[in-house]
Design a protein around this motif. Structure first.
Motif, PDB file in Angstrom:
ATOM      1  N   LEU A 136       0.841  -1.193   0.000  1.00 31.70           N
ATOM      2  CA  LEU A 136       0.000   0.000   0.000  1.00 31.70           C
ATOM      3  C   LEU A 136       0.878   1.247   0.000  1.00 31.70           C
ATOM      4  O   LEU A 136       1.680   1.451   0.910  1.00 31.70           O
ATOM      5  N   GLY A 137       0.741   2.073  -1.034  1.00 31.14           N
ATOM      6  CA  GLY A 137       1.509   3.301  -1.135  1.00 31.14           C
ATOM      7  C   GLY A 137       0.759   4.474  -0.538  1.00 31.14           C
ATOM      8  O   GLY A 137      -0.443   4.630  -0.771  1.00 31.14           O
ATOM      9  N   LEU A 138       1.461   5.309   0.219  1.00 29.92           N
ATOM     10  CA  LEU A 138       0.833   6.438   0.892  1.00 29.92           C
ATOM     11  C   LEU A 138       1.599   7.732   0.644  1.00 29.92           C
ATOM     12  O   LEU A 138       2.829   7.752   0.625  1.00 29.92           O
ATOM     13  N   THR A 139       0.873   8.810   0.472  1.00 33.28           N
ATOM     14  CA  THR A 139       1.444  10.136   0.321  1.00 33.28           C
ATOM     15  C   THR A 139       0.546  11.117   1.064  1.00 33.28           C
ATOM     16  O   THR A 139      -0.319  10.713   1.839  1.00 33.28           O
ATOM     17  N   GLY A 140       0.755  12.400   0.854  1.00 38.32           N
ATOM     18  CA  GLY A 140      -0.061  13.398   1.540  1.00 38.32           C
ATOM     19  C   GLY A 140       0.526  14.779   1.344  1.00 38.32           C
ATOM     20  O   GLY A 140       1.377  14.994   0.474  1.00 38.32           O
ATOM     21  N   THR A 141       0.097  15.713   2.155  1.00 40.04           N
ATOM     22  CA  THR A 141       0.663  17.050   2.103  1.00 40.04           C
ATOM     23  C   THR A 141       2.052  17.011   2.737  1.00 40.04           C
ATOM     24  O   THR A 141       2.390  16.060   3.462  1.00 40.04           O
ATOM     25  N   PRO A 142       2.878  18.023   2.490  1.00 41.65           N
ATOM     26  CA  PRO A 142       4.187  18.047   3.140  1.00 41.65           C
ATOM     27  C   PRO A 142       4.096  17.936   4.661  1.00 41.65           C
ATOM     28  O   PRO A 142       4.919  17.244   5.278  1.00 41.65           O
ATOM     29  N   ASP A 143       3.113  18.583   5.253  1.00 42.69           N
ATOM     30  CA  ASP A 143       2.961  18.518   6.709  1.00 42.69           C
ATOM     31  C   ASP A 143       2.560  17.119   7.166  1.00 42.69           C
ATOM     32  O   ASP A 143       3.042  16.626   8.200  1.00 42.69           O
ATOM     33  N   GLN A 144       1.694  16.465   6.415  1.00 40.16           N
ATOM     34  CA  GLN A 144       1.274  15.111   6.775  1.00 40.16           C
ATOM     35  C   GLN A 144       2.431  14.133   6.682  1.00 40.16           C
ATOM     36  O   GLN A 144       2.615  13.282   7.558  1.00 40.16           O
ATOM     37  N   VAL A 145       3.212  14.262   5.620  1.00 39.97           N
ATOM     38  CA  VAL A 145       4.369  13.388   5.445  1.00 39.97           C
ATOM     39  C   VAL A 145       5.395  13.642   6.542  1.00 39.97           C
ATOM     40  O   VAL A 145       5.982  12.706   7.101  1.00 39.97           O
ATOM     41  N   ALA A 146       5.605  14.905   6.864  1.00 41.42           N
ATOM     42  CA  ALA A 146       6.562  15.259   7.923  1.00 41.42           C
ATOM     43  C   ALA A 146       6.135  14.659   9.262  1.00 41.42           C
ATOM     44  O   ALA A 146       6.974  14.181  10.035  1.00 41.42           O
ATOM     45  N   GLN A 147       4.844  14.668   9.542  1.00 40.94           N
ATOM     46  CA  GLN A 147       4.345  14.104  10.795  1.00 40.94           C
ATOM     47  C   GLN A 147       4.591  12.604  10.849  1.00 40.94           C
ATOM     48  O   GLN A 147       5.021  12.072  11.881  1.00 40.94           O
ATOM     49  N   ALA A 148       4.326  11.919   9.740  1.00 41.13           N
ATOM     50  CA  ALA A 148       4.546  10.475   9.698  1.00 41.13           C
ATOM     51  C   ALA A 148       6.031  10.145   9.854  1.00 41.13           C
ATOM     52  O   ALA A 148       6.405   9.239  10.605  1.00 41.13           O
ATOM     53  N   ALA A 149       6.879  10.883   9.158  1.00 38.85           N
ATOM     54  CA  ALA A 149       8.322  10.646   9.242  1.00 38.85           C
ATOM     55  C   ALA A 149       8.842  10.908  10.655  1.00 38.85           C
ATOM     56  O   ALA A 149       9.677  10.156  11.172  1.00 38.85           O
ATOM     57  N   LYS A 150       8.329  11.952  11.272  1.00 40.56           N
ATOM     58  CA  LYS A 150       8.757  12.278  12.638  1.00 40.56           C
ATOM     59  C   LYS A 150       8.364  11.167  13.602  1.00 40.56           C
ATOM     60  O   LYS A 150       9.128  10.809  14.499  1.00 40.56           O
ATOM     61  N   ALA A 151       7.174  10.604  13.408  1.00 39.94           N
ATOM     62  CA  ALA A 151       6.716   9.529  14.288  1.00 39.94           C
ATOM     63  C   ALA A 151       7.646   8.322  14.226  1.00 39.94           C
ATOM     64  O   ALA A 151       7.827   7.618  15.213  1.00 39.94           O
ATOM     65  N   PHE A 152       8.263   8.110  13.065  1.00 42.87           N
ATOM     66  CA  PHE A 152       9.161   6.971  12.889  1.00 42.87           C
ATOM     67  C   PHE A 152      10.634   7.359  12.966  1.00 42.87           C
ATOM     68  O   PHE A 152      11.504   6.560  12.619  1.00 42.87           O
ATOM     69  N   ALA A 153      10.908   8.579  13.395  1.00 44.12           N
ATOM     70  CA  ALA A 153      12.289   9.060  13.520  1.00 44.12           C
ATOM     71  C   ALA A 153      13.040   8.931  12.197  1.00 44.12           C
ATOM     72  O   ALA A 153      14.215   8.583  12.159  1.00 44.12           O
ATOM     73  N   VAL A 154      12.335   9.208  11.106  1.00 44.66           N
ATOM     74  CA  VAL A 154      12.926   9.114   9.778  1.00 44.66           C
ATOM     75  C   VAL A 154      13.439  10.483   9.338  1.00 44.66           C
ATOM     76  O   VAL A 154      12.715  11.474   9.371  1.00 44.66           O
ATOM     77  N   TYR A 155      14.689  10.502   8.945  1.00 41.69           N
ATOM     78  CA  TYR A 155      15.316  11.728   8.443  1.00 41.69           C
ATOM     79  C   TYR A 155      15.144  11.824   6.934  1.00 41.69           C
ATOM     80  O   TYR A 155      15.266  10.823   6.221  1.00 41.69           O
ATOM     81  N   TYR A 156      14.860  13.019   6.421  1.00 42.82           N
ATOM     82  CA  TYR A 156      14.881  13.231   4.974  1.00 42.82           C
ATOM     83  C   TYR A 156      15.061  14.712   4.672  1.00 42.82           C
ATOM     84  O   TYR A 156      14.673  15.579   5.461  1.00 42.82           O
ATOM     85  N   THR A 157      15.673  14.991   3.546  1.00 39.20           N
ATOM     86  CA  THR A 157      15.850  16.367   3.102  1.00 39.20           C
ATOM     87  C   THR A 157      16.000  16.385   1.587  1.00 39.20           C
ATOM     88  O   THR A 157      16.484  15.419   0.984  1.00 39.20           O
ATOM     89  N   LYS A 158      15.588  17.463   0.979  1.00 39.90           N
ATOM     90  CA  LYS A 158      15.660  17.605  -0.469  1.00 39.90           C
ATOM     91  C   LYS A 158      17.058  18.036  -0.877  1.00 39.90           C
ATOM     92  O   LYS A 158      17.661  18.914  -0.278  1.00 39.90           O
ATOM     93  N   GLY A 159      17.592  17.396  -1.929  1.00 39.50           N
ATOM     94  CA  GLY A 159      18.902  17.750  -2.436  1.00 39.50           C
ATOM     95  C   GLY A 159      18.833  18.955  -3.359  1.00 39.50           C
ATOM     96  O   GLY A 159      17.774  19.558  -3.548  1.00 39.50           O
ATOM     97  N   GLU A 160      19.956  19.311  -3.920  1.00 31.00           N
ATOM     98  CA  GLU A 160      20.009  20.464  -4.823  1.00 31.00           C
ATOM     99  C   GLU A 160      19.231  20.188  -6.110  1.00 31.00           C
ATOM    100  O   GLU A 160      19.252  19.085  -6.641  1.00 31.00           O
ATOM    101  N   THR A 161      18.532  21.200  -6.581  1.00 30.24           N
ATOM    102  CA  THR A 161      17.755  21.080  -7.809  1.00 30.24           C
ATOM    103  C   THR A 161      18.646  21.365  -9.010  1.00 30.24           C
ATOM    104  O   THR A 161      19.366  22.364  -9.042  1.00 30.24           O
TER     105      THR A 161
END
Length: 200
Positions: A130-155
């Motif tokens: 099952l694939g899940l996405t959402g708004t940036p805030d929703q994704v950030a909340q999910a990642a924070k709950a799992f202590a997952v780090y992420y950041t966007k690289g250079e464009t």
């Protein structure tokens, strides 16, 4: 893509001592590598059809959780492939138990990973994923709950970019509690063995 190793938060485990309990279920729970770790928690995202999905929707089921992104050129596709091949092996050996496990792919790139994109990505690996996405805030909340780090690289000049993120596949219990990290980097056999060990 550059992926950091699983961040320290997922490795700092709290030891649990359960006195006077000798049942196999209790013992297995106490021995779980991630027992007591502050990983997992409420989130609200959307699936490929745009339907709202909450963490609580999976109460009563084990959960396999991987954070990545569909445009990942190397690490994510191979990790997800090994994770789902391991799940398929477990499913063939233990179909009734596998029916009580929900594999989840959660994007950390909501800007590009629309519901349609996430759905196409996950369907390439398994109809069970099952694939899940959402708004940036929703994704950030999910990642924070799992202590997952992420950041966007250079464009780049063409507008493309990579995402730097921690690499981990979590096995969570029926109550949403953390159990173990699935060894996706080692291959399907190891993933299947870990599921066999903990899913009961």
């Amino acid at each position: 893509m550059t992926c950091r190793s699983t961040i320290a938060a997922t490795c700092l485990l709290l030891s649990l001592t359960l006195a006077g309990c000798d049942t196999s279920t209790t013992s297995r729970a106490a021995e779980a590598p991630l027992a007591g770790a502050q990983i997992g928690g409420p989130f609200e995202l959307v699936d490929a059809q745009g339907k709202t999905v909450r963490w609580s929707d999976f109460d009563g089921k084990f959960r396999m959780v991987y954070f990545g992104y569909a445009y990942c050129p190397d690490i994510c596709p191979f990790d997800v492939q090994r994770m789902m091949k391991g799940f398929e092996q477990f499913k063939k050996a233990e179909p009734e138990l596998a029916a009580q496990v929900q594999p989840l792919f959660i994007t950390i790139d909501p800007a590009r990973d629309t519901p349609k994109v996430v759905g196409e990505f996950t369907s390439a690996f398994s109809d069970d994923l099952l694939g899940l996405t959402g708004t940036p805030d929703q994704v950030a909340q999910a990642a924070k709950a799992f202590a997952v780090y992420y950041t966007k690289g250079e464009t780049s000049e063409s507008g493309g970019y990579l995402m730097d993120h921690s690499r981990a596949a979590f096995l969570m219990g029926r109550k949403g509690e953390p159990i173990a990290l699935l060894p996706v980097e080692k291959g399907p056999d190891e993933v299947a063995a870990e599921l066999e060990r903990w899913v009961s």
